[in-house]
Design a protein around this motif. Structure first.
Motif, PDB file in Angstrom:
ATOM      1  N   UNK A 207      -6.434   0.637  -7.252  1.00 15.65           N
ATOM      2  CA  UNK A 207      -5.723   0.502  -5.980  1.00 15.65           C
ATOM      3  C   UNK A 207      -6.711   0.578  -4.826  1.00 15.65           C
ATOM      4  N   UNK A 208      -6.276   0.058  -3.683  1.00 13.25           N
ATOM      5  CA  UNK A 208      -7.084   0.102  -2.466  1.00 13.25           C
ATOM      6  C   UNK A 208      -6.519   1.165  -1.540  1.00 13.25           C
ATOM      7  N   UNK A 209      -7.379   2.074  -1.085  1.00 11.86           N
ATOM      8  CA  UNK A 209      -6.930   3.117  -0.162  1.00 11.86           C
ATOM      9  C   UNK A 209      -6.526   2.465   1.151  1.00 11.86           C
ATOM     10  N   UNK A 210      -5.319   2.729   1.649  1.00 14.56           N
ATOM     11  CA  UNK A 210      -4.840   2.023   2.839  1.00 14.56           C
ATOM     12  C   UNK A 210      -5.561   2.376   4.129  1.00 14.56           C
ATOM     13  N   UNK A 211      -6.295   3.495   4.160  1.00 14.20           N
ATOM     14  CA  UNK A 211      -7.005   3.892   5.380  1.00 14.20           C
ATOM     15  C   UNK A 211      -8.513   3.695   5.294  1.00 14.20           C
ATOM     16  N   UNK A 212      -9.106   3.995   4.146  1.00 12.56           N
ATOM     17  CA  UNK A 212     -10.561   3.899   4.030  1.00 12.56           C
ATOM     18  C   UNK A 212     -11.022   2.595   3.410  1.00 12.56           C
ATOM     19  N   UNK A 213     -10.115   1.885   2.724  1.00  9.43           N
ATOM     20  CA  UNK A 213     -10.497   0.658   2.040  1.00  9.43           C
ATOM     21  C   UNK A 213     -11.207   0.882   0.720  1.00  9.43           C
ATOM     22  N   UNK A 214     -11.363   2.136   0.276  1.00  9.42           N
ATOM     23  CA  UNK A 214     -12.029   2.416  -0.990  1.00  9.42           C
ATOM     24  C   UNK A 214     -11.222   1.868  -2.167  1.00  9.42           C
ATOM     25  N   UNK A 215     -11.941   1.474  -3.224  1.00 13.58           N
ATOM     26  CA  UNK A 215     -11.320   1.112  -4.491  1.00 13.58           C
ATOM     27  C   UNK A 215     -11.200   2.372  -5.336  1.00 13.58           C
ATOM     28  N   UNK A 216     -10.020   2.593  -5.922  1.00 19.26           N
ATOM     29  CA  UNK A 216      -9.719   3.854  -6.604  1.00 19.26           C
ATOM     30  C   UNK A 216      -9.177   3.561  -7.998  1.00 19.26           C
ATOM     31  N   UNK A 217      -9.717   4.247  -9.000  1.00 18.75           N
ATOM     32  CA  UNK A 217      -9.180   4.154 -10.357  1.00 18.75           C
ATOM     33  C   UNK A 217      -7.847   4.902 -10.387  1.00 18.75           C
ATOM     34  N   UNK A 218      -6.756   4.183 -10.690  1.00 19.13           N
ATOM     35  CA  UNK A 218      -5.419   4.722 -10.453  1.00 19.13           C
ATOM     36  C   UNK A 218      -4.594   4.750 -11.743  1.00 19.13           C
ATOM     37  N   UNK A 219      -5.122   5.431 -12.768  1.00 21.19           N
ATOM     38  CA  UNK A 219      -4.363   5.720 -13.984  1.00 21.19           C
ATOM     39  C   UNK A 219      -4.519   7.201 -14.267  1.00 21.19           C
ATOM     40  N   UNK A 220      -3.486   7.808 -14.863  1.00 22.60           N
ATOM     41  CA  UNK A 220      -3.503   9.253 -15.064  1.00 22.60           C
ATOM     42  C   UNK A 220      -2.518   9.640 -16.152  1.00 22.60           C
ATOM     43  N   UNK A 221      -2.168  10.906 -16.241  1.00 16.03           N
ATOM     44  CA  UNK A 221      -1.320  11.399 -17.322  1.00 16.03           C
ATOM     45  C   UNK A 221       0.087  10.806 -17.302  1.00 16.03           C
ATOM     46  N   UNK A 222       0.535  10.234 -16.196  1.00 16.90           N
ATOM     47  CA  UNK A 222       1.847   9.594 -16.142  1.00 16.90           C
ATOM     48  C   UNK A 222       1.808   8.134 -16.600  1.00 16.90           C
ATOM     49  N   UNK A 223       0.614   7.584 -16.838  1.00 16.41           N
ATOM     50  CA  UNK A 223       0.468   6.168 -17.174  1.00 16.41           C
ATOM     51  C   UNK A 223       0.697   5.965 -18.665  1.00 16.41           C
ATOM     52  N   UNK A 224       1.566   5.023 -19.020  1.00 19.28           N
ATOM     53  CA  UNK A 224       1.914   4.805 -20.426  1.00 19.28           C
ATOM     54  C   UNK A 224       1.241   3.582 -21.029  1.00 19.28           C
ATOM     55  N   UNK A 298       4.190  21.254  -0.263  1.00 18.39           N
ATOM     56  CA  UNK A 298       4.889  20.251   0.549  1.00 18.39           C
ATOM     57  C   UNK A 298       4.240  18.906   0.265  1.00 18.39           C
ATOM     58  N   UNK A 299       4.979  18.027  -0.428  1.00 16.63           N
ATOM     59  CA  UNK A 299       4.487  16.692  -0.758  1.00 16.63           C
ATOM     60  C   UNK A 299       4.911  15.700   0.294  1.00 16.63           C
ATOM     61  N   UNK A 300       3.991  14.810   0.669  1.00 13.81           N
ATOM     62  CA  UNK A 300       4.198  13.887   1.791  1.00 13.81           C
ATOM     63  C   UNK A 300       4.464  12.487   1.264  1.00 13.81           C
ATOM     64  N   UNK A 301       5.518  11.871   1.735  1.00 12.85           N
ATOM     65  CA  UNK A 301       5.910  10.532   1.290  1.00 12.85           C
ATOM     66  C   UNK A 301       4.768   9.556   1.518  1.00 12.85           C
ATOM     67  N   UNK A 302       4.544   8.687   0.542  1.00 15.26           N
ATOM     68  CA  UNK A 302       3.487   7.693   0.634  1.00 15.26           C
ATOM     69  C   UNK A 302       4.023   6.286   0.788  1.00 15.26           C
ATOM     70  N   UNK A 303       3.161   5.323   0.543  1.00 16.10           N
ATOM     71  CA  UNK A 303       3.521   3.902   0.637  1.00 16.10           C
ATOM     72  C   UNK A 303       3.289   3.228  -0.703  1.00 16.10           C
ATOM     73  N   UNK A 304       3.808   2.033  -0.863  1.00 19.25           N
ATOM     74  CA  UNK A 304       3.596   1.284  -2.092  1.00 19.25           C
ATOM     75  C   UNK A 304       2.114   0.966  -2.259  1.00 19.25           C
ATOM     76  N   UNK A 305       1.692   0.829  -3.510  1.00 19.46           N
ATOM     77  CA  UNK A 305       0.281   0.625  -3.809  1.00 19.46           C
ATOM     78  C   UNK A 305      -0.065  -0.868  -3.759  1.00 19.46           C
ATOM     79  N   UNK A 306      -1.340  -1.124  -3.494  1.00 14.85           N
ATOM     80  CA  UNK A 306      -1.840  -2.505  -3.544  1.00 14.85           C
ATOM     81  C   UNK A 306      -3.324  -2.462  -3.877  1.00 14.85           C
TER      82      UNK A 306
END
Length: 306
Positions: A207-224, A298-306
């Motif tokens: 995924x691309x970070x919406x503020x910094x533009x960094x590329x992020x590896x976006x798989x984790x324990x919830x990924x099937x 306190x968890x903060x609502x995010x946006x859809x990933x891209x």
């Protein structure tokens, strides 16, 4: 205004600084990759002070997780601070404070036997179509020993992947499930109802970070599983897809285990962590039972990933 200790004395030029009162915040980086402890700062004040909050937000983008000790703030101030980032979200399984919706109680005590503890590297709620932007977590009660939390810089994890792996995963997407994680211990009808409320979400593997533009590896324990891996380019025989695709996913998930990408925090009462959920994973170390560990998040609502 802030000053960085134990390293360069100047903040990076692409992160503006602000003077708050007569003294700058002390910024103590905890590793070369991720995390900083901030001193001489009141989060209760930041919940009311837009200038101070703006500085904290800039530091969060830089260090990805910020740590604080001895923060004497009320639940209302905790919520107000988190709401400066955005609206708060509840959790369908963990309980919230009745007077402060969105302030999730993560209480582990003698009524929570070890086999019911959850401990895995994860990015919060990626089973949502729009995963959380971040969280503000406060320690209410800490065990006498153990109970640390580890955070991981997943932008660095992606950057350090071999180039041929980066090329291979660039267009992949993956499924994330609450049913297969929190729902796994539920009776079938309850698990199916949870899935109905929260159908599996699909996100890019990078995924691309919406503020910094960094590329992020976006798989984790919830990924099937990957959802677009079974193509002629990737699959010659069934073996390439299964277990071949699963082996690739597990390899990517294991990148969070690399110590060079991590920072570890020892909790004390009234210590606080603020993290960017878009670029990090974390792991709550469950090594303290029968000790008691009570946290409020306190968890903060995010946006859809891209």
């Amino acid at each position: 205004m802030y000053e960085v200790l134990e390293g360069t004395t100047e903040p990076r030029q692409d992160f503006p600084s602000f003077r708050v009162g007569s003294e700058p915040i002390e910024v103590v980086p905890l590793t070369a990759s991720i995390g900083a402890e901030l001193r001489r700062v009141s989060l209760a004040r930041a919940s009311r002070d837009a200038v101070l909050f703006a500085e904290l937000r800039e530091l969060l983008l830089r260090y990805k997780v910020l740590f604080f000790r001895d923060q004497d703030m009320t639940r209302a101030e905790h919520v107000a601070l988190a709401e400066r980032f955005g609206a708060l979200e509840d959790h369908p399984v963990a309980g919230s404070d009745p007077q402060h919706p969105g302030l999730v109680r993560i209480y582990k005590d003698l009524d929570s036997p070890p086999e019911h503890y959850e401990n895995a590297f994860h990015c919060d709620a990626t089973w949502r179509a729009a995963p959380p932007m971040g969280s503000v977590l406060r320690c209410v009660e800490s065990p006498s020993v153990g109970g640390d939390t580890i955070w991981v810089n997943m932008a660095e994890a992606y950057r350090r992947l071999p180039e041929h792996v980066q090329d291979r995963i660039g267009g992949l997407r993956a499924r994330h499930s609450i049913e297969a994680s929190f729902g796994a211990a539920m009776p079938p009808e309850q698990r199916h109802a949870l899935h109905e409320r929260f159908p599996d979400a699909e996100h890019p593997v990078v995924r691309t970070h919406p503020e910094t533009g960094e590329q992020i590896l976006f798989v984790n324990a919830f990924t099937t599983h990957f959802t677009n891996y079974h193509t002629p380019e990737n699959v010659r025989f069934g073996y390439d897809y299964s277990p071949g695709g699963s082996e690739l996913l597990n390899y990517l998930i294991r990148q969070a285990f690399v110590p060079e990408f991590q920072v570890r925090w020892r909790w004390t009462e009234n210590s606080v962590a603020i993290w960017d959920n878009r670029s990090t994973q974390h792991y709550a170390v469950q090594d303290y039972w029968p000790g008691v560990r009570k946290m409020e998040r306190a968890g903060i609502v995010g946006t859809e990933t891209f």
